[in-house]
Scaffold this motif. Structure first.
Motif, PDB file in Angstrom:
ATOM      1  N   TYR A  11       0.862  -1.185   0.000  1.00 49.93           N
ATOM      2  CA  TYR A  11       0.000   0.000   0.000  1.00 49.93           C
ATOM      3  C   TYR A  11       0.886   1.218   0.000  1.00 49.93           C
ATOM      4  O   TYR A  11       1.922   1.255   0.644  1.00 49.93           O
ATOM      5  CB  TYR A  11      -0.881   0.033   1.258  1.00 49.93           C
ATOM      6  N   ASN A  49      -8.424 -11.496   1.042  1.00 46.12           N
ATOM      7  CA  ASN A  49      -9.090 -10.650   0.051  1.00 46.12           C
ATOM      8  C   ASN A  49      -8.509 -10.864  -1.340  1.00 46.12           C
ATOM      9  O   ASN A  49      -9.215 -10.773  -2.341  1.00 46.12           O
ATOM     10  CB  ASN A  49      -8.977  -9.179   0.449  1.00 46.12           C
ATOM     11  N   LEU A  54     -11.297 -10.027  -4.144  1.00 49.03           N
ATOM     12  CA  LEU A  54     -11.833  -8.730  -3.772  1.00 49.03           C
ATOM     13  C   LEU A  54     -10.757  -7.662  -3.926  1.00 49.03           C
ATOM     14  O   LEU A  54     -11.033  -6.490  -4.096  1.00 49.03           O
ATOM     15  CB  LEU A  54     -12.319  -8.746  -2.311  1.00 49.03           C
ATOM     16  N   ASP A  55      -9.528  -8.092  -3.841  1.00 52.00           N
ATOM     17  CA  ASP A  55      -8.390  -7.191  -3.915  1.00 52.00           C
ATOM     18  C   ASP A  55      -7.416  -7.780  -4.915  1.00 52.00           C
ATOM     19  O   ASP A  55      -7.404  -8.994  -5.131  1.00 52.00           O
ATOM     20  CB  ASP A  55      -7.741  -7.099  -2.524  1.00 52.00           C
ATOM     21  N   SER A  78     -16.250 -10.713 -10.785  1.00 55.76           N
ATOM     22  CA  SER A  78     -17.529 -10.754 -10.078  1.00 55.76           C
ATOM     23  C   SER A  78     -18.194 -12.103 -10.269  1.00 55.76           C
ATOM     24  O   SER A  78     -18.763 -12.674  -9.338  1.00 55.76           O
ATOM     25  CB  SER A  78     -18.472  -9.661 -10.602  1.00 55.76           C
ATOM     26  N   ARG A  81     -16.561 -14.777  -8.161  1.00 57.57           N
ATOM     27  CA  ARG A  81     -16.982 -14.634  -6.761  1.00 57.57           C
ATOM     28  C   ARG A  81     -18.389 -15.177  -6.578  1.00 57.57           C
ATOM     29  O   ARG A  81     -18.712 -15.835  -5.600  1.00 57.57           O
ATOM     30  CB  ARG A  81     -16.969 -13.154  -6.332  1.00 57.57           C
ATOM     31  N   PHE A  87     -18.233 -16.251   0.847  1.00 56.05           N
ATOM     32  CA  PHE A  87     -17.515 -15.496   1.874  1.00 56.05           C
ATOM     33  C   PHE A  87     -18.234 -15.555   3.215  1.00 56.05           C
ATOM     34  O   PHE A  87     -19.460 -15.447   3.274  1.00 56.05           O
ATOM     35  CB  PHE A  87     -17.426 -14.014   1.478  1.00 56.05           C
ATOM     36  N   PHE A  89     -17.642 -13.480   6.813  1.00 58.89           N
ATOM     37  CA  PHE A  89     -16.816 -12.445   7.431  1.00 58.89           C
ATOM     38  C   PHE A  89     -17.004 -12.425   8.940  1.00 58.89           C
ATOM     39  O   PHE A  89     -18.039 -12.847   9.456  1.00 58.89           O
ATOM     40  CB  PHE A  89     -17.200 -11.066   6.884  1.00 58.89           C
TER      41      PHE A  89
END
Ligand code: ATP
Ligand code: MG
Lengths: 221, 399
Positions: A11, A49, A54-55, A78, A81, A87, A89
């Motif tokens: 990041y 992720n 998602l990432d 998408s 997924r 998923f 969480f």
């Protein structure tokens, strides 16, 4: 079914670059029940992720079911997924405006096939996780453990081959956590669904067939 | 993506943020309402004008001396004038014309018993004038062809009221001064509603016989002739015969106007008028649309977590965009429906107080529905795009 080679993720915060994943290598076979353990902040959620599409990693190669994941086509991600991944969480992430049943049905809305049996399938799954009698309750009328059960039903509704659970029992007490864990074990044993669980709880990890240890952005061999 | 599920979702999310939804609705209701009100008032005025015009009869041609272009004649050379005898000879020469009514507008100070009559205007006409203009007599009689060169006049109802106020009793026989001439009142025309399509205000007129007018009005010139088309003949035929007649005369150039032309011209003007009103209404519509956009942007920001969850469960960018677009369209459409009610109600009230004939125009309603869904799409697009472009993980991590 999952092959990660030298996955890196960093990041950029202002001028400094923070490396979170520093070359993760991981192989997960079809039908595995794997837990990933590690200190807080070592990059477990980041890794999950990435696995869950998602990432996207900064670099590295990620093969899913034998095919290299391409990050250029967002709609295709998408779809994967939606079709292949379920998923779960830590914060459940149910939509508060919808009932338990509607939450479970949510992934099916995003399928092009319009099934008429949605209702039955969702009810069956709620029964399976022991939530049939709460089908028309909203999340704020359910306990944490109950919400997590609904979330698991939602993860299962699309018949995924992989379930990714990021600290699914993190907000639950040991007993309820154990019940949730039992659900995962049954799904893994009876339907051969690959389950990857991130956890801090050694008790949970002990119940998994394999435990991967993560430290400072890498998986320990 | 199932549309009905999406619709249900949109309705639910709008209902869950009632206050905000209502505020946005008010903006759009006012916007659409004012467009509808403006446009339908425009239509009502247009219809009203046409109705009044048609009431006058659509079988009347107007012949005017064309001051603009006499061939070969420069502006310095005064064009020849129409002669009364030539006008009188029109019906025999043009079989399609039944009656003609020439008229001359006069000027000059008008007074009664030494007091000026401000709003009265003199006009010289023939006996046929009364009929052709759909006027009737309230008292006494109208001018006849035997009144040539007489000092008689017939007055409009308002002039009569004015005279009564000034003490003229009896009305008939009172004497009005026009310029240096004294005229004796022999009749009063009935009141007609003001704002009609005539080129003069009948209630404020003082009519004298045309021969008298040509003599006593300063710079009097025969300039306007109304011609009624014979029943069974077409306006076009009458017009052709008239044109042929005037070109045979080799007199002044004339311009013949048919009611169709006037109606077409009126409609064009009214369309511009309606368009202008619509444009004014659109400004408030834009304000309403910005309100929708604002609400949708807030909604997107507030529901980032939800967007993230949906994306994780497999929603494509297009699904998210569609969800928010549907929401803003529903918002605008509902606002539009209320706006139509408000707009139609407002135009009804305006028509009621202006004593116009109210008519519900389907066009205005379709316009309302169309414009409001357009507003929803236009002003909802940007927020929906913002929502669709959110990164799944960023959306999921936000609170
Ligand atoms: N969007 C981001 N921007 C910058 N740094 C981030 C971002 N997301 C995560 N990180 C950093 O990456 C590191 C790993 O985060 P991650 O959430 O993967 O940890 P974790 O192993 O799941 O920890 P925990 O067990 O507490 O959940 C942390 O140091 C965190 O500060
Ligand atoms: Mg974590």
């Amino acid at each position: 079914m999952l092959t990660l080679r030298d996955i890196r993720k960093s990041y950029r915060i202002g001028p400094t670059e923070v490396d979170v994943l520093k070359g993760v290598n991981l192989e997960v076979q079809q039908g595995e029940l794997l837990s990933i353990m590690g200190q807080s902040g070592c990059g477990k959620s980041t890794l999950m992720n990435v696995i869950g599409l998602l990432d996207r990693p900064t670099s590295g190669s990620f093969m899913l079911d034998g095919a290299e994941v391409s990050y250029t086509d967002d709609d295709a991600l998408s779809e994967i997924r939606n079709q292949r991944i379920g998923f779960v969480f830590q914060q459940y992430f149910l939509l508060s405006r919808l009932t338990a049943l509607e939450n479970v049905a949510l992934p099916l809305i995003y399928r092009s096939t319009t099934g008429t049996d949605h209702h039955h399938r969702c009810m069956d799954l709620l029964k399976r996780v022991g939530m049939a009698d709460r089908a028309h309750h909203r999340p704020n009328e359910l306990s944490g453990g109950q919400q997590q059960r609904v979330a698991i039903a939602r993860a299962l509704v699309g018949s995924p081959s992989l379930i990714l659970a990021d600290e699914p029992t993190g907000a639950l007490d040991t007993q309820v956590g154990g019940e949730i864990m039992d659900l995962f074990k049954i799904l893994n044993a009876e339907e051969g669904i690959t389950v990857v669980i991130i956890t801090h709880d050694p008790g949970i990890a002990r119940q998994c067939k394999r435990v991967a240890r993560m430290q400072d952005g890498v998986i320990l061999p | 993506m199932i549309v009905s599920a999406n619709l249900q979702e949109a309705a639910r999310s709008l209902l869950s943020a009632k206050q905000r939804t209502i505020l946005a609705l008010i903006g759009i209701v006012i916007g659409i309402g004012s467009v509808i009100a403006m446009v339908s008032v425009g239509r009502i005025v247009q219809d009203e004008a046409l109705r009044q015009f048609k009431e006058m009869g659509t079988d009347i041609l107007t012949i005017e001396k064309d001051f603009g272009g006499s061939p070969g004649g420069g502006p310095s050379k005064a064009p020849a004038s129409l002669k009364l005898a030539d006008v009188a000879a029109i019906p025999p020469a043009c079989p399609a014309v039944a009656v003609v009514a020439p008229s001359v507008r006069g000027s000059g100070e008008i007074s009664f018993a030494g007091k000026r009559l401000e709003r009265a205007a003199p006009m010289a006409v023939t006996a046929s004038f009364l009929d052709i203009n759909k006027l009737t007599i309230r008292e006494g009689r109208f001018l006849s062809d035997l009144d040539q060169q007489s000092q008689y006049c017939v007055i409009g109802s308002e002039v009569a009221d004015e005279l009564t106020k000034l003490g003229a009793r009896p009305l008939l026989g009172s004497r009005i001064r026009v310029g240096t001439h004294l005229l004796t009142v022999i009749g009063v025309t009935s009141e007609v509603p003001t704002g009609g399509m005539r080129r003069f205000e009948p209630n404020e007129m003082i009519y004298v016989h045309i021969t008298t007018g040509l003599r006593i009005f300063a710079n009097a010139e025969l300039s306007t002739i109304m011609a009624r088309v014979r029943p069974g003949a077409t306006n076009d035929l009458a017009r052709e015969q008239l044109a042929a007649y005037f070109s045979r005369l080799k007199g002044p150039q004339v311009r013949i106007t048919s009611p169709e032309e006037i109606i077409a011209q009126m409609e064009k003007q009214m369309q511009m008028f309606t368009l202008l009103l619509g444009a004014i209404g659109s400004i408030s519509l834009i304000v309403g649309g910005v309100g929708v956009m604002n609400v949708m942007l807030v909604s997107v920001t507030e529901r980032r977590r939800e967007i993230g969850i949906r994306r994780a469960l497999g929603a494509k960018r297009g699904d998210i965009r569609g969800q928010f677009l549907i929401e803003s369209v529903i918002l605008s459409l509902v606002g539009g429906l209320f706006g139509i009610v408000v707009g139609v109600g407002a135009s009804w009230l305006i028509a009621h107080f202006a004593q116009w004939q109210f008519s519900l125009s389907l066009g205005a309603i379709l316009l309302g529905v169309g414009v409001s869904s357009g507003v929803g799409i236009f002003f909802g697009f940007y927020p929906a795009r913002q929502a669709a472009l959110l990164d799944p993980i960023v959306a999921l991590k936000s609170d």
